[in-house]
Design an enzyme around this catalytic site. Structure first.
Site, PDB file in Angstrom:
ATOM      1  N   HIS A  91       0.864  -1.198   0.000  1.00 50.98           N
ATOM      2  CA  HIS A  91       0.000   0.000   0.000  1.00 50.98           C
ATOM      3  C   HIS A  91       0.893   1.238   0.000  1.00 50.98           C
ATOM      4  O   HIS A  91       1.561   1.518  -0.992  1.00 50.98           O
ATOM      5  CB  HIS A  91      -0.921  -0.063   1.212  1.00 50.98           C
ATOM      6  CG  HIS A  91      -2.067   0.909   1.171  1.00 50.98           C
ATOM      7  ND1 HIS A  91      -2.341   1.716   0.099  1.00 50.98           N
ATOM      8  CD2 HIS A  91      -3.027   1.208   2.098  1.00 50.98           C
ATOM      9  CE1 HIS A  91      -3.415   2.454   0.360  1.00 50.98           C
ATOM     10  NE2 HIS A  91      -3.840   2.168   1.567  1.00 50.98           N
ATOM     11  N   HIS A  93      -2.239  -0.975 -11.938  1.00 49.16           N
ATOM     12  CA  HIS A  93      -3.128  -0.472 -10.899  1.00 49.16           C
ATOM     13  C   HIS A  93      -4.430  -1.249 -10.941  1.00 49.16           C
ATOM     14  O   HIS A  93      -4.838  -1.748 -12.001  1.00 49.16           O
ATOM     15  CB  HIS A  93      -3.400   1.030 -11.090  1.00 49.16           C
ATOM     16  CG  HIS A  93      -4.070   1.664  -9.906  1.00 49.16           C
ATOM     17  ND1 HIS A  93      -5.442   1.751  -9.796  1.00 49.16           N
ATOM     18  CD2 HIS A  93      -3.563   2.232  -8.785  1.00 49.16           C
ATOM     19  CE1 HIS A  93      -5.743   2.353  -8.652  1.00 49.16           C
ATOM     20  NE2 HIS A  93      -4.624   2.647  -8.012  1.00 49.16           N
ATOM     21  N   ASP A 139       3.123   5.644  -7.574  1.00 49.71           N
ATOM     22  CA  ASP A 139       4.322   5.244  -6.839  1.00 49.71           C
ATOM     23  C   ASP A 139       5.565   5.199  -7.719  1.00 49.71           C
ATOM     24  O   ASP A 139       6.684   5.276  -7.211  1.00 49.71           O
ATOM     25  CB  ASP A 139       4.102   3.879  -6.186  1.00 49.71           C
ATOM     26  CG  ASP A 139       3.042   3.923  -5.102  1.00 49.71           C
ATOM     27  OD1 ASP A 139       3.093   4.842  -4.267  1.00 49.71           O
ATOM     28  OD2 ASP A 139       2.145   3.060  -5.105  1.00 49.71           O
TER      29      ASP A 139
END
Length: 470
Positions: A281, A331, A390
């Site tokens: 996460h 994703h 990210d």
């Protein structure tokens, strides 16, 4: 010595049982069939719908005649597209995180007077309670700032006169205080960690009234308190893009699940912090930077073939952390693009050039360009894939001089606004505790008296008095 010996025996005992535990707890994939959703995911990787929300929403595809149609990603805060909010503040040269926090909490964009009043309240909220830094942060320092953040959130319960009051006005009060306190806790926790575990000087800087969250954070985390306007605006954008991401992300779901039980705000938010700490996460940005270091050490950044060869090794579990993943790509919802990654690539380019990270930035883009088709080929998928936030957020934080162990705590300092908004929505609208079901797949047997049982495991601990080979 007794405690040390006892711990040693405990470690030997649990270590000897680990293989048994692995076998006993393992459940074969065949049991996850029909209506069972492993990880609350559908077979195509999308999340299982469990509720509705007005706080945030994520769009990565459309459904037409039952078919998923990939589209450019969009992220909405209270129905307003994030990109519109960010672009408006970039063009005006203003700081936007405080406005975003107000929007998420209150449900609408504030007027000048409302935003000014909210900023005044935030100035007060950033100041931690008297003695808090000394008693809760400097004592028993933690090597992990997310751990310290969770503990500090729980500690704030003791500083609240009405911690268990779940009335709407009190939850809103607690939310505003937490939004203000998070960056201050993180900055102080890092300074303490740096001092006690890394031998650095201890610098504790107080927040200054009139500065934005981004300005105050850079000021508090840097020994000399200095920062540039461009740095502050780039960090402000990072805070905006991380403030909310729909109710289905793991940490927000944890916050809502805890809130559904009627627990206090501090317990619900500390649970969300614990979830975000996980490397799957919030910790994913650090995993990208870890992978990036492996890539830099093993490729020629000007040779696409060299990069592809190493990416192939990553996918084949022959390099890196042997996970078989190219971190930062893919994703659960976004397909064609992640709007947050798009914004980072657009506005971080100049900072990369002036900070000496232009080649690193280009290499990340190469990993995105070359890695996506390789993953699609390996997985035999024809669904478009994109880089997620990210992929670039870790490098942006690095360019801003933010240490890697502060990446996820800073993420939490932005997401606290979304967590609080989702908690309020859960408390106001749902009034029912979340209770998912698990299907038992264990064989039923009768209880056997201990005299009739046969030992399956043998444990003979070695003590300091045992003869040992030198």
């Amino acid at each position: 010595m007794q405690n040390q010996n006892g711990n040693g025996i405990l470690e030997q005992y649990t270590g000897s049982l680990s293989q048994h535990i692995q076998t006993e707890y393992s459940i074969p994939p065949k049991y996850y069939r029909g209506d069972l959703k492993l990880g609350l995911r559908n077979s195509d990787g999308t999340g299982v719908p469990i509720g509705v929300t007005r706080v945030g929403s994520v769009l990565g595809y459309m459904i037409e005649d039952g078919v998923r149609i990939p589209v450019p990603g969009q992220l909405y805060y209270r129905g307003i597209e994030l990109t519109e909010i960010v672009e408006a503040h970039r063009q005006a040269g203003t700081f936007g995180y405080e406005e975003v926090a107000y929007l998420l909490l209150m449900g609408y964009l504030p007027s000048h007077s409302e935003l000014n009043r909210f900023n005044e309240i935030m100035n007060r909220a950033r100041k931690l309670p008297n003695g808090f830094t000394e008693d809760m942060i400097m004592k028993n320092p933690s090597r992990n700032i997310m751990n310290k953040l969770a503990r500090c959130v729980l500690s704030l319960y003791s500083y609240d006169k009405h911690p268990d009051d779940t009335s709407l006005d009190n939850i809103l009060l607690q939310s505003v205080k937490l939004i203000g306190a998070f960056p201050s806790i993180v900055a102080n926790a890092y300074s303490v960690k740096r001092h006690y575990f890394e031998g650095g000087s201890l610098h504790i800087h107080f927040p200054v009234e009139g500065l934005s969250t981004a300005e105050n954070f850079l000021r508090m985390i840097r020994p000399n308190t200095e920062y540039t306007e461009e740095e502050a605006h780039l960090l402000d954008m990072m805070l905006m893009v991380h403030a909310e991401h729909g109710g289905g992300n793991n940490s927000t779901f944890v916050c809502r699940a805890l809130s559904s039980s009627g627990t206090d705000t501090y317990s619900a938010i500390s649970g969300a912090v614990g979830s975000l700490k996980g490397p799957l996460h919030g910790g994913a940005n650090a995993k990208v930077m870890e992978m990036f270091r492996y890539v830099k050490e093993n490729v020629d950044p000007r040779d696409d073939g060299s990069i592809k060869d190493y990416l192939a090794k990553l996918l084949n579990k022959e390099a890196g952390d042997k996970s078989g993943k190219i971190y930062g790509l893919g994703h659960a919802v976004y397909t064609v693009s992640d709007p947050r990654a798009v914004l980072l690539k657009k506005y971080a380019q100049h900072m990369a050039e002036i900070k000496g990270y232009a080649e690193d930035f280009q290499l990340l883009q190469k990993i995105e360009e070359l890695g996506i088709p390789m993953i699609l080929e390996k997985t035999k998928s024809d669904t478009p894939m994109c880089a997620n936030v990210d992929m670039y957020s870790g490098l942006v934080y690095t360019m801003l001089g933010i240490p890697e162990d502060v990446f996820t705590p800073l993420f939490a300092s932005a997401r606290i606004a979304g967590w609080c908004a989702n908690r309020i929505e859960e408390v106001v609208t749902c009034h029912r505790i979340m209770r998912p079901a698990y299907r038992a797949v264990v064989k039923r047997v009768h209880y056997a008296p201990i005299e009739e049982r046969t030992a399956r495991l043998d444990f003979n601990p070695r003590t300091p008095d045992d003869d040992t080979d030198q």
